[in-house]
Scaffold this active site. Sequence first.
Site, PDB file in Angstrom:
ATOM      1  N   VAL A  14      31.462  40.347  39.218  1.00 11.91           N
ATOM      2  CA  VAL A  14      31.562  41.311  38.196  1.00 11.91           C
ATOM      3  C   VAL A  14      33.102  41.550  39.022  1.00 11.91           C
ATOM      4  O   VAL A  14      34.517  41.762  38.407  1.00 11.91           O
ATOM      5  CB  VAL A  14      31.267  42.394  37.841  1.00 11.91           C
ATOM      6  CG1 VAL A  14      32.032  43.144  36.514  1.00 11.91           C
ATOM      7  CG2 VAL A  14      29.814  42.121  37.377  1.00 11.91           C
ATOM      8  N   ARG A  45      32.428  44.552  51.683  1.00 15.07           N
ATOM      9  CA  ARG A  45      32.302  44.444  53.152  1.00 15.07           C
ATOM     10  C   ARG A  45      32.842  43.654  53.752  1.00 15.07           C
ATOM     11  O   ARG A  45      33.396  43.530  55.658  1.00 15.07           O
ATOM     12  CB  ARG A  45      30.318  44.504  53.101  1.00 15.07           C
ATOM     13  CG  ARG A  45      29.789  45.381  52.436  1.00 15.07           C
ATOM     14  CD  ARG A  45      28.823  45.057  52.564  1.00 15.07           C
ATOM     15  NE  ARG A  45      27.602  44.468  51.795  1.00 15.07           N
ATOM     16  CZ  ARG A  45      27.026  44.282  51.080  1.00 15.07           C
ATOM     17  NH1 ARG A  45      26.019  44.722  51.289  1.00 15.07           N
ATOM     18  NH2 ARG A  45      26.608  42.817  50.323  1.00 15.07           N
ATOM     19  N   GLU A 130      31.581  50.820  30.037  1.00 16.22           N
ATOM     20  CA  GLU A 130      31.123  50.122  28.900  1.00 16.22           C
ATOM     21  C   GLU A 130      30.489  48.292  28.975  1.00 16.22           C
ATOM     22  O   GLU A 130      29.912  47.898  28.914  1.00 16.22           O
ATOM     23  CB  GLU A 130      32.712  49.005  28.344  1.00 16.22           C
ATOM     24  CG  GLU A 130      32.590  48.377  27.254  1.00 16.22           C
ATOM     25  CD  GLU A 130      31.533  48.661  25.987  1.00 16.22           C
ATOM     26  OE1 GLU A 130      30.873  48.468  25.757  1.00 16.22           O
ATOM     27  OE2 GLU A 130      31.695  49.232  25.088  1.00 16.22           O
ATOM     28  N   GLY A 135      26.958  43.017  29.864  1.00 13.51           N
ATOM     29  CA  GLY A 135      28.202  42.089  29.603  1.00 13.51           C
ATOM     30  C   GLY A 135      29.624  42.545  28.955  1.00 13.51           C
ATOM     31  O   GLY A 135      30.218  43.618  28.348  1.00 13.51           O
ATOM     32  N   ILE A 137      29.802  42.323  25.971  1.00 11.48           N
ATOM     33  CA  ILE A 137      30.191  42.578  24.170  1.00 11.48           C
ATOM     34  C   ILE A 137      29.830  44.350  23.891  1.00 11.48           C
ATOM     35  O   ILE A 137      29.549  44.868  25.343  1.00 11.48           O
ATOM     36  CB  ILE A 137      27.995  42.659  22.971  1.00 11.48           C
ATOM     37  CG1 ILE A 137      27.658  41.317  23.710  1.00 11.48           C
ATOM     38  CG2 ILE A 137      28.428  43.031  21.915  1.00 11.48           C
ATOM     39  CD1 ILE A 137      26.205  40.681  23.270  1.00 11.48           C
ATOM     40  N   GLU A 191      17.733  35.345  39.568  1.00 10.03           N
ATOM     41  CA  GLU A 191      17.748  36.172  40.648  1.00 10.03           C
ATOM     42  C   GLU A 191      16.859  35.704  42.136  1.00 10.03           C
ATOM     43  O   GLU A 191      15.461  34.537  40.974  1.00 10.03           O
ATOM     44  CB  GLU A 191      17.908  37.128  40.968  1.00 10.03           C
ATOM     45  CG  GLU A 191      18.628  37.761  40.286  1.00 10.03           C
ATOM     46  CD  GLU A 191      19.912  38.011  41.257  1.00 10.03           C
ATOM     47  OE1 GLU A 191      19.962  38.252  42.364  1.00 10.03           O
ATOM     48  OE2 GLU A 191      21.057  38.650  40.687  1.00 10.03           O
ATOM     49  N   LYS A 206      19.167  48.959  30.011  1.00  7.24           N
ATOM     50  CA  LYS A 206      20.239  49.018  29.106  1.00  7.24           C
ATOM     51  C   LYS A 206      19.952  49.824  27.510  1.00  7.24           C
ATOM     52  O   LYS A 206      20.172  50.331  27.135  1.00  7.24           O
ATOM     53  CB  LYS A 206      20.216  47.350  28.858  1.00  7.24           C
ATOM     54  CG  LYS A 206      20.577  46.570  30.258  1.00  7.24           C
ATOM     55  CD  LYS A 206      20.889  44.604  29.471  1.00  7.24           C
ATOM     56  CE  LYS A 206      21.384  44.585  30.860  1.00  7.24           C
ATOM     57  NZ  LYS A 206      21.193  42.727  31.026  1.00  7.24           N
ATOM     58  N   GLY A 303      28.139  37.666  33.770  1.00 13.36           N
ATOM     59  CA  GLY A 303      28.520  36.136  34.250  1.00 13.36           C
ATOM     60  C   GLY A 303      30.112  37.265  35.056  1.00 13.36           C
ATOM     61  O   GLY A 303      30.624  38.358  33.543  1.00 13.36           O
TER      62      GLY A 303
END
Length: 434
Positions: A14, A45, A130, A135, A137, A191, A206, A303
């Site tokens: 992000v 880092r 937001e 993401g 939307i 993941e 969410k 994304g």
Amino acid sequence: MEEVKVGLVGLGNVGSGTLAILAENADQIALKLGFRLKVAAVCSRSVHNKDIPTSLGPVLRTASWQELVCHPEVQIVAELVGGTAVAREVIDAAIGQGKSVVTANKELMAACGPEIWDRAIRAGINLAMEASVCGGIPIHAVLREGISGDRVTALYGILNGTSNYILTEIEKRGAPFDTILAEAQALGYAEADPSADIDGFDARSKLALLAALAFGEKITPPEIFVEGIRRISPMDFQYAHTLKHTIRLVGAARQTREGLILSVRPALIPQSTILAGVQGAYNAVWVKGLYGEDTFYYGRGAGARPTGVAVVSDLMRVAREIRSGSPERVSPFAHERLGEYKPVSVTLQKRAYYLRFRVDDRPGIIARLAGILASKNISLESVLQEPCDTKHDLPFVITVEPTTEQSVRDAVNEMSQLDFLSEAPLALPMETAL
Ligand SMILES: NC(=O)c1ccc[n+]([C@@H]2O[C@H](COP(=O)([O-])OP(=O)(O)OC[C@H]3O[C@@H](n4cnc5c(N)ncnc54)[C@H](OP(=O)(O)O)[C@@H]3O)[C@@H](O)[C@H]2O)c1
């Protein structure tokens, strides 16, 4: 042209997407704002291995988030680290410095957003989030402002792109769950530890944030029933299609006479409904309002760049406020229980259910199962059996008429003791009224 200066902590997916947009779209952003958003500092880092676009001009690079937060030029801190440990420290320190915060962190906001919000407001700064839900939307803005005048009666969402990708691939290709999950991991859609996505916990955070906004109620993730998608198999899609339905991981918040029923779980939804068309890694939120009726929001739920757009838009909103002297803020969290929308147990929900069995076939099985259903006052609606070449692990499905979740759980518990079942029955609600 004057500037508002921002600092980014976190340059992963992000953070790097946000930085790229701030660099590539700087002129458009300045045109829209009437002033420039200047990146004063970035932190991660491994910051010294990161590519920082040269068009941003001089930018302080640091591996110390403390240095960034205390940097005298930084006016807004974007927390793009994730998790609940360092992220919380970054946000608390920024608030302590009187700096507004933009965050993409659903986990932290769902767990302790209200207290962070209170601190932010007391400090006279803003907290924008937001990017934390869905993401790309802009659903936070919609619920906070766009349709805040409506009285929301229900909210349904496909809130986790990884689960939706896996389910829609099983549906399209008829391949088993484990194969699709392994592919999704290889492609970077899932993941290495996929639990947060496929066991529904990410969607639950969410939903907690969305439901708090939609219903003006204080909601914490543990109040939301959660069940993941691990047990969904190609044969479930086959049966669902026969019933003119499909299967999605649905986050639902519904006002009922008893209170607010909240769940994240795989459910059968009619193939004709707009949610059924949501494929792959896309997210969608469907809101039903008493006055405005149905509205639907669709887009990329994750994304680097779609989420980056949400972060940059929040930075623009907060920067405008800094320039104009902080107008009234709309709280994204409710602070009191109003009662009307108090979360209640999912066991009170009344739905038709899909029950899928795998049995070692022998005479009398249907009669035993029907007997248990009848003993719980559950009416059987249909029995479906697709052709199968084995009698030892034979799948079939029973659908039942609308009944309470509690009755179905009682029936499933009793059925699970039967020696002819190769696994516990799979019970999925049928959202036929969508
Ligand atoms: N990925 C998505 O599509 C998406 C969508 C919506 C919301 N979000 C949310 O956005 C946030 C960030 O997610 P992400 O996918 O971008 O994570 P990520 O790729 O793991 O990036 C995390 C970044 O934080 C940095 N970081 C970690 N600990 C740090 C520390 N102690 N000091 C300084 N920097 C530190 C990392 O530094 P190094 O690079 O040096 O390791 C990395 O740059 C999370 O809250 C996530 O839930 C993500």
